[in-house]
Design a protein around this motif. Structure first.
Motif, PDB file in Angstrom:
ATOM      1  N   ILE A  29       8.998   3.882   6.805  1.00  0.00           N
ATOM      2  CA  ILE A  29       9.135   3.662   5.557  1.00  0.00           C
ATOM      3  C   ILE A  29       7.791   4.837   4.962  1.00  0.00           C
ATOM      4  CG2 ILE A  29       8.762   2.784   3.155  1.00  0.00           C
ATOM      5  CD1 ILE A  29      10.310   0.617   4.136  1.00  0.00           C
ATOM      6  N   PRO A  30       7.724   6.121   4.001  1.00  0.00           N
ATOM      7  CA  PRO A  30       7.500   7.084   4.096  1.00  0.00           C
ATOM      8  C   PRO A  30       6.691   6.728   2.459  1.00  0.00           C
ATOM      9  CG  PRO A  30       9.671   8.348   3.750  1.00  0.00           C
ATOM     10  CD  PRO A  30       9.638   6.982   4.035  1.00  0.00           C
ATOM     11  N   ASP A  31       7.187   6.606   2.105  1.00  0.00           N
ATOM     12  CA  ASP A  31       5.971   6.081   0.005  1.00  0.00           C
ATOM     13  C   ASP A  31       5.774   4.205   0.203  1.00  0.00           C
ATOM     14  OD1 ASP A  31       8.818   5.507  -1.490  1.00  0.00           O
ATOM     15  OD2 ASP A  31       9.611   5.966  -0.256  1.00  0.00           O
ATOM     16  N   ALA A  32       5.298   4.536  -0.634  1.00  0.00           N
ATOM     17  CA  ALA A  32       4.327   3.151  -0.789  1.00  0.00           C
ATOM     18  C   ALA A  32       5.494   2.538  -1.586  1.00  0.00           C
ATOM     19  CB  ALA A  32       2.901   3.106  -2.431  1.00  0.00           C
ATOM     20  N   ARG A  33       6.057   3.032  -2.630  1.00  0.00           N
ATOM     21  CA  ARG A  33       7.164   2.122  -3.714  1.00  0.00           C
ATOM     22  C   ARG A  33       7.824   1.819  -2.625  1.00  0.00           C
ATOM     23  NH1 ARG A  33       7.691   2.264  -9.226  1.00  0.00           N
ATOM     24  NH2 ARG A  33       5.938   3.630  -9.022  1.00  0.00           N
TER      25      ARG A  33
ATOM     26  N   LEU B  93       0.421   0.134  -8.451  1.00  0.00           N
ATOM     27  CA  LEU B  93       1.014   0.871  -7.492  1.00  0.00           C
ATOM     28  C   LEU B  93       1.047   2.743  -9.074  1.00  0.00           C
ATOM     29  CD1 LEU B  93       2.273   2.983  -5.139  1.00  0.00           C
ATOM     30  CD2 LEU B  93       4.567   1.774  -5.726  1.00  0.00           C
ATOM     31  N   GLU B  94       1.459   1.802  -9.903  1.00  0.00           N
ATOM     32  CA  GLU B  94       2.003   2.564 -11.353  1.00  0.00           C
ATOM     33  C   GLU B  94       0.308   4.045 -11.543  1.00  0.00           C
ATOM     34  OE1 GLU B  94       4.930   3.480 -13.143  1.00  0.00           O
ATOM     35  OE2 GLU B  94       5.829   2.068 -12.057  1.00  0.00           O
TER      36      GLU B  94
ATOM     37  N   GLN C   9      -0.156   7.618 -11.494  1.00  0.00           N
ATOM     38  CA  GLN C   9      -0.427   7.946 -12.419  1.00  0.00           C
ATOM     39  C   GLN C   9      -1.744   9.226 -12.225  1.00  0.00           C
ATOM     40  OE1 GLN C   9      -0.472   5.381 -16.075  1.00  0.00           O
ATOM     41  NE2 GLN C   9       1.942   5.783 -16.134  1.00  0.00           N
ATOM     42  N   GLU C  10      -2.529   8.744 -12.067  1.00  0.00           N
ATOM     43  CA  GLU C  10      -3.679   9.222 -11.579  1.00  0.00           C
ATOM     44  C   GLU C  10      -3.662  10.409 -10.277  1.00  0.00           C
ATOM     45  OE1 GLU C  10      -7.690   7.894  -8.983  1.00  0.00           O
ATOM     46  OE2 GLU C  10      -6.961   6.685 -10.769  1.00  0.00           O
ATOM     47  N   LEU C  11      -2.603  10.512  -9.752  1.00  0.00           N
ATOM     48  CA  LEU C  11      -2.730  11.100  -8.343  1.00  0.00           C
ATOM     49  C   LEU C  11      -1.492  12.304  -9.125  1.00  0.00           C
ATOM     50  CD1 LEU C  11      -2.143   9.580  -5.021  1.00  0.00           C
ATOM     51  CD2 LEU C  11      -3.710  10.804  -5.387  1.00  0.00           C
ATOM     52  N   LYS C  12      -0.838  12.654 -10.135  1.00  0.00           N
ATOM     53  CA  LYS C  12       0.241  12.637 -10.909  1.00  0.00           C
ATOM     54  C   LYS C  12       1.519  13.252  -9.396  1.00  0.00           C
ATOM     55  CE  LYS C  12      -2.753  14.938 -14.190  1.00  0.00           C
ATOM     56  NZ  LYS C  12      -4.175  13.939 -13.572  1.00  0.00           N
ATOM     57  N   LYS C  13       1.470  12.221  -8.787  1.00  0.00           N
ATOM     58  CA  LYS C  13       3.036  11.974  -8.149  1.00  0.00           C
ATOM     59  C   LYS C  13       3.507  10.983  -6.993  1.00  0.00           C
ATOM     60  CE  LYS C  13      -0.028  13.151  -4.285  1.00  0.00           C
ATOM     61  NZ  LYS C  13      -0.429  14.542  -2.470  1.00  0.00           N
ATOM     62  N   PRO C  14       4.726  10.756  -6.401  1.00  0.00           N
ATOM     63  CA  PRO C  14       4.522   9.461  -5.641  1.00  0.00           C
ATOM     64  C   PRO C  14       3.528   9.369  -4.738  1.00  0.00           C
ATOM     65  CG  PRO C  14       6.290  10.400  -5.953  1.00  0.00           C
ATOM     66  CD  PRO C  14       5.708  11.374  -6.542  1.00  0.00           C
ATOM     67  N   LEU C  15       3.400   8.096  -4.782  1.00  0.00           N
ATOM     68  CA  LEU C  15       1.716   7.790  -3.215  1.00  0.00           C
ATOM     69  C   LEU C  15       2.591   7.469  -1.843  1.00  0.00           C
ATOM     70  CD1 LEU C  15      -0.688   6.728  -2.040  1.00  0.00           C
ATOM     71  CD2 LEU C  15      -0.085   4.895  -3.221  1.00  0.00           C
ATOM     72  N   MET C  16       2.614   8.539  -0.593  1.00  0.00           N
ATOM     73  CA  MET C  16       2.682   8.887   0.560  1.00  0.00           C
ATOM     74  C   MET C  16       1.671   7.628   1.251  1.00  0.00           C
ATOM     75  SD  MET C  16       5.699  10.572  -0.136  1.00  0.00           S
ATOM     76  CE  MET C  16       6.665  10.211   1.105  1.00  0.00           C
ATOM     77  N   ARG C  17       2.564   7.264   2.401  1.00  0.00           N
ATOM     78  CA  ARG C  17       1.817   6.170   3.156  1.00  0.00           C
ATOM     79  C   ARG C  17       0.878   6.681   4.542  1.00  0.00           C
ATOM     80  NH1 ARG C  17       5.518   2.545   5.887  1.00  0.00           N
ATOM     81  NH2 ARG C  17       4.023   1.060   6.525  1.00  0.00           N
ATOM     82  N   ASN C  18       1.339   7.807   4.153  1.00  0.00           N
ATOM     83  CA  ASN C  18       0.469   8.358   5.377  1.00  0.00           C
ATOM     84  C   ASN C  18      -0.748   9.639   4.671  1.00  0.00           C
ATOM     85  OD1 ASN C  18       1.712  10.588   4.119  1.00  0.00           O
ATOM     86  ND2 ASN C  18       2.489  11.268   5.900  1.00  0.00           N
ATOM     87  N   ASP C  19      -1.123   9.158   3.136  1.00  0.00           N
ATOM     88  CA  ASP C  19      -1.926  10.102   1.759  1.00  0.00           C
ATOM     89  C   ASP C  19      -3.065   9.280   2.005  1.00  0.00           C
ATOM     90  OD1 ASP C  19      -3.723  10.781   0.457  1.00  0.00           O
ATOM     91  OD2 ASP C  19      -1.711  10.591  -1.137  1.00  0.00           O
ATOM     92  N   LYS C  20      -3.996   9.538   2.826  1.00  0.00           N
ATOM     93  CA  LYS C  20      -5.551   8.238   3.338  1.00  0.00           C
ATOM     94  C   LYS C  20      -6.070   8.006   2.062  1.00  0.00           C
ATOM     95  CE  LYS C  20      -6.404   8.611   7.779  1.00  0.00           C
ATOM     96  NZ  LYS C  20      -4.797   9.559   8.375  1.00  0.00           N
ATOM     97  N   LYS C  21      -6.422   8.967   1.250  1.00  0.00           N
ATOM     98  CA  LYS C  21      -7.396   9.231  -0.102  1.00  0.00           C
ATOM     99  C   LYS C  21      -6.687   8.251  -1.288  1.00  0.00           C
ATOM    100  CE  LYS C  21      -9.127  11.665  -3.870  1.00  0.00           C
ATOM    101  NZ  LYS C  21      -8.861  12.664  -4.941  1.00  0.00           N
TER     102      LYS C  21
END
Length: 195
Positions: free
Chosen positions: A69-73, A102-103, A107-119
């Motif tokens: 699963i690639p995304d946090a949602r 997560l929401e 919103q802060e990132l302005k995009k869906p959160l991916m699990r490989n996005d360390k920040k």
């Protein structure tokens, strides 16, 4: 390969049986000492026979079912599905709080959160830490929670053993040759005699 699996299962079964033949188990789910002793015996069985505890089984299920699963949602939704299938309740409403966190991060990132996005994942973990703090859950208390879970499982298993023993005795008592026999107290039964 099947022979190897069979031999491994057979070895684990024999190891578990060997321990259960030596240990005295008191079938009394209402006695905390008996439940603790049963939980200790079952822990020994799991360790010696190399079996998963309930928390290890849940962890393995999570890891295997969420691996791709690639995304946090989607990951959080998969966790919810696993929880429901395992019959675990979310009494504190943690799932809803995690989705809100997560929401906020998305919103802060302005995009869906991916699990490989360390920040982004670090931001989410910070939010999760706030949720845990709000719920009074501390990482260092995890072994205590696992012990409580094992105690609850041991109590439920002893209740099931007691129910099965009472049903078996009741069935025997209905037979003509056992009509005059007095049913023993379940606590006095020694499982080692029946293995």
């Amino acid at each position: 390969m099947l022979k190897g699996i069979f031999l491994e299962v057979k070895k684990k079964f024999e190891t578990a049986l060997g321990i259960l033949q030596k240990e005295k188990i008191t079938i009394d789910p209402d006695d905390p000492a008996a439940v603790s002793e049963y939980a200790r015996v079952m822990k020994t069985v799991r360790q010696k026979a190399d079996l998963f505890s309930e928390s290890q089984r849940i962890k393995y299920t999570i890891e295997s079912r969420t691996q791709g699963i690639p995304d946090a949602r989607s990951y959080l939704l998969a966790l919810k599905e696993i929880r429901i299938k395992r019959g675990l309740t979310d009494e504190q409403g943690a799932e809803a709080m995690m989705m809100d966190a997560l929401e906020k991060v998305e919103q802060e990132l302005k995009k869906p959160l991916m699990r490989n996005d360390k920040k982004g994942m670090a931001l989410l973990m910070t939010e999760f830490d706030k949720i845990n703090q709000k719920l009074g859950i501390r990482r260092e208390d995890l072994p205590k929670y696992e012990e409580q879970l094992e105690f609850k499982i041991a109590k439920a298993q002893l209740e099931e053993l007691k129910k099965d023993a009472l049903e078996a005795m009741d069935t025997q008592k209905k037979r003509e040759e056992f009509k005059d026999e007095e049913m023993p107290n379940v606590k006095s039964l020694d499982i080692r005699n029946f293995i």
